[in-house]
Enzyme design. Structure first.
Site, short mmCIF file in Angstrom:
data_model
loop_
_atom_site.label_atom_id
_atom_site.label_comp_id
_atom_site.label_asym_id
_atom_site.label_seq_id
_atom_site.Cartn_x
_atom_site.Cartn_y
_atom_site.Cartn_z
N ASP A 104 139.25 -57.15 48.46
CA ASP A 104 138.24 -56.30 49.09
C ASP A 104 138.92 -55.09 49.73
O ASP A 104 139.07 -55.00 50.95
CB ASP A 104 137.45 -57.11 50.13
CG ASP A 104 136.51 -58.10 49.47
OD1 ASP A 104 136.10 -57.86 48.31
OD2 ASP A 104 136.18 -59.12 50.10
N LYS A 133 139.88 -62.23 43.23
CA LYS A 133 138.47 -61.86 43.06
C LYS A 133 138.35 -60.34 43.16
O LYS A 133 138.85 -59.73 44.11
CB LYS A 133 137.62 -62.52 44.15
CG LYS A 133 136.13 -62.20 44.01
CD LYS A 133 135.29 -63.06 44.94
CE LYS A 133 135.08 -62.46 46.29
NZ LYS A 133 134.21 -61.27 46.29
N ASP A 149 133.21 -60.59 40.77
CA ASP A 149 132.09 -60.95 41.64
C ASP A 149 131.17 -59.74 41.82
O ASP A 149 131.17 -59.09 42.87
CB ASP A 149 132.67 -61.42 42.99
CG ASP A 149 131.60 -61.91 43.95
OD1 ASP A 149 130.50 -62.27 43.49
OD2 ASP A 149 131.88 -61.93 45.17
N LYS A 187 127.82 -59.91 41.36
CA LYS A 187 126.54 -60.39 41.91
C LYS A 187 125.34 -59.64 41.30
O LYS A 187 124.55 -59.00 42.02
CB LYS A 187 126.50 -60.23 43.43
CG LYS A 187 127.57 -61.00 44.18
CD LYS A 187 127.35 -60.93 45.67
CE LYS A 187 128.43 -61.59 46.47
NZ LYS A 187 129.72 -60.87 46.45
N ASP A 220 118.83 -58.33 38.79
CA ASP A 220 117.95 -57.36 38.14
C ASP A 220 117.04 -58.10 37.17
O ASP A 220 117.05 -59.34 37.12
CB ASP A 220 118.82 -56.29 37.43
CG ASP A 220 118.17 -54.90 37.47
OD1 ASP A 220 116.97 -54.82 37.17
OD2 ASP A 220 118.86 -53.93 37.78
N PRO A 254 115.60 -59.45 33.47
CA PRO A 254 116.35 -60.12 32.39
C PRO A 254 117.09 -59.17 31.45
O PRO A 254 118.29 -59.37 31.17
CB PRO A 254 115.28 -60.93 31.65
CG PRO A 254 114.27 -61.25 32.72
CD PRO A 254 114.23 -60.03 33.61
N THR A 294 126.55 -66.38 52.09
CA THR A 294 127.09 -67.14 53.23
C THR A 294 126.99 -66.37 54.54
O THR A 294 127.30 -66.90 55.60
CB THR A 294 128.57 -67.49 52.96
OG1 THR A 294 129.28 -66.29 52.64
CG2 THR A 294 128.71 -68.47 51.82
N GLN A 302 130.56 -64.11 58.50
CA GLN A 302 130.24 -65.38 57.82
C GLN A 302 129.49 -66.30 58.78
O GLN A 302 129.94 -66.55 59.89
CB GLN A 302 131.52 -66.07 57.32
CG GLN A 302 132.28 -65.26 56.29
CD GLN A 302 131.58 -65.20 54.93
OE1 GLN A 302 130.51 -65.80 54.75
NE2 GLN A 302 132.16 -64.48 53.98
N GLY A 341 139.23 -64.65 52.15
CA GLY A 341 139.66 -63.26 52.19
C GLY A 341 140.36 -62.88 53.47
O GLY A 341 141.57 -63.09 53.63
N ARG A 342 139.59 -62.34 54.42
CA ARG A 342 140.19 -61.74 55.61
C ARG A 342 141.16 -62.62 56.39
O ARG A 342 142.15 -62.09 56.91
CB ARG A 342 139.08 -61.17 56.50
CG ARG A 342 138.48 -59.89 55.91
CD ARG A 342 137.13 -59.55 56.50
NE ARG A 342 136.10 -60.49 56.08
CZ ARG A 342 134.83 -60.42 56.47
NH1 ARG A 342 134.44 -59.46 57.29
NH2 ARG A 342 133.95 -61.30 56.02
O1 LIG Z 1 127.77 -65.86 49.47
C1 LIG Z 1 128.81 -65.17 49.32
C2 LIG Z 1 129.19 -64.67 48.09
C3 LIG Z 1 130.36 -63.94 48.00
N1 LIG Z 1 131.11 -63.70 49.09
C4 LIG Z 1 132.36 -62.93 48.90
O2 LIG Z 1 133.48 -63.73 49.27
C5 LIG Z 1 134.42 -62.98 50.00
C6 LIG Z 1 134.61 -63.58 51.36
O3 LIG Z 1 135.56 -62.83 52.07
P1 LIG Z 1 136.00 -63.21 53.56
O4 LIG Z 1 136.86 -62.07 53.96
O5 LIG Z 1 136.74 -64.51 53.46
O6 LIG Z 1 134.77 -63.32 54.38
C7 LIG Z 1 133.91 -61.53 50.02
O7 LIG Z 1 134.53 -60.84 48.97
C8 LIG Z 1 132.42 -61.66 49.73
O8 LIG Z 1 131.94 -60.56 48.98
C9 LIG Z 1 130.74 -64.20 50.30
O9 LIG Z 1 131.41 -64.01 51.32
N2 LIG Z 1 129.59 -64.94 50.38
#
Ligand SMILES: O=c1ccn([C@@H]2O[C@H](COP(=O)(O)O)[C@@H](O)[C@H]2O)c(=O)[nH]1
Length: 236
Positions: free
Chosen positions: A11, A32, A59, A61, A64, A66, A123, A194, A214-215
């Site tokens: 990211d 990712k 990812d 996502k 839209d 079909p 999430t 989150q 991620g972070r």
């Molecule tokens: O429901 C979801 C779907 C995708 N993500 C993605 O995962 C990572 C999480 O990154 P952190 O830094 O660990 O929070 C991020 O790229 C989101 O786009 C998600 O968090 N939740």
């Protein structure tokens, strides 16, 4: 090996930062690529990761109608990535069209089709937001399960869910239905945006196939130390 179950998101805003992060963490085997990096730099990063034999979770996502998601999935399948996302709330017709399209796209490009997985509920959404902002009249775990079952019945390979719902989804979905969990937080990390997190070991114990972290790693002062700490915690 539990460390192969960890997917680290790139990211970052540009190719240079992405390459720097990949170089800093050579032990990461699964990366990712999401909306920020792909929108800013396009598919170049995918070639770079593939040249280093990394696995790739694209990812994007998709959400839209079909015909449109099918076109996007056909194109994405041509990149030879390992995982690809679409929102379950696209509905059954779009999910079925997408599942068919990844096969067609991969065949045309001579690549292996990606595992197409559906976002159940982001999430970053809390039970309160689901009820009061999105006006969904189901309890959150029930909604997530319904979205996973919709994906499974539409021919998708798996779902993205929070670690808090993974045990329930694991119990109700087919054995080989992949469950990928973002929103994972070691006890020592900030939750940030989150809302429905568990620790890495709790998520694995609950039945997650892959963790997206991620972070806690990428924003750490020393990402390699954060990675090592998570891998150590997963060994216990
Ligand atoms: O429901 C979801 C779907 C995708 N993500 C993605 O995962 C990572 C999480 O990154 P952190 O830094 O660990 O929070 C991020 O790229 C989101 O786009 C998600 O968090 N939740």
């Amino acid at each position: 090996m539990n460390d192969e179950k960890i997917i680290v998101p790139l990211d970052v805003p540009d190719l240079e930062s992405a390459i720097a992060l990949v170089d800093k963490l050579p032990q990461v085997t699964f990366w990712k690529v999401g909306l920020e990096l792909f929108t800013s730099t396009g598919p170049k990063i995918l070639e770079i990761l593939k040249s280093q034999e990394k696995r790739i979770f694209l990812d994007l996502k998709f959400h839209d109608i079909p015909n449109t998601v099918a076109g996007a999935c056909r194109a994405a399948a041509g990149y030879g990535v390992d995982l690809l996302t679409i929102h379950a709330t696209c509905g059954k017709d779009a999910l079925k069209a997408a599942a068919e399209a990844v096969q067609i796209g991969a065949e045309k490009a001579g690549t292996k089709p990606p595992q197409l997985i559906a976002i159940t509920l982001l999430t970053s959404i809390s039970a309160r937001q689901l009820a009061f902002d999105l006006k969904i009249p189901l309890e959150l775990p029930e909604f997530a399960l319904e979205m996973a079952l919709l994906a499974q019945n539409s021919g998708l390979n798996g779902a993205v869910c929070s670690p808090q719902e993974v045990q329930q989804l694991r119990a109700s979905c087919e054995k080989d239905f992949l469950l990928v969990c973002p929103g994972v937080r070691p006890t020592w990390a900030e939750k940030g945006d989150q809302k429905r997190s568990l620790t890495p070991s709790q998520a694995i114990t609950a039945g997650a196939d892959y963790l997206v972290i991620g972070r806690p790693i990428t924003a750490a002062a020393v990402p390699e130390l954060a990675w090592n700490q998570i891998v150590e915690e997963l060994k216990i």
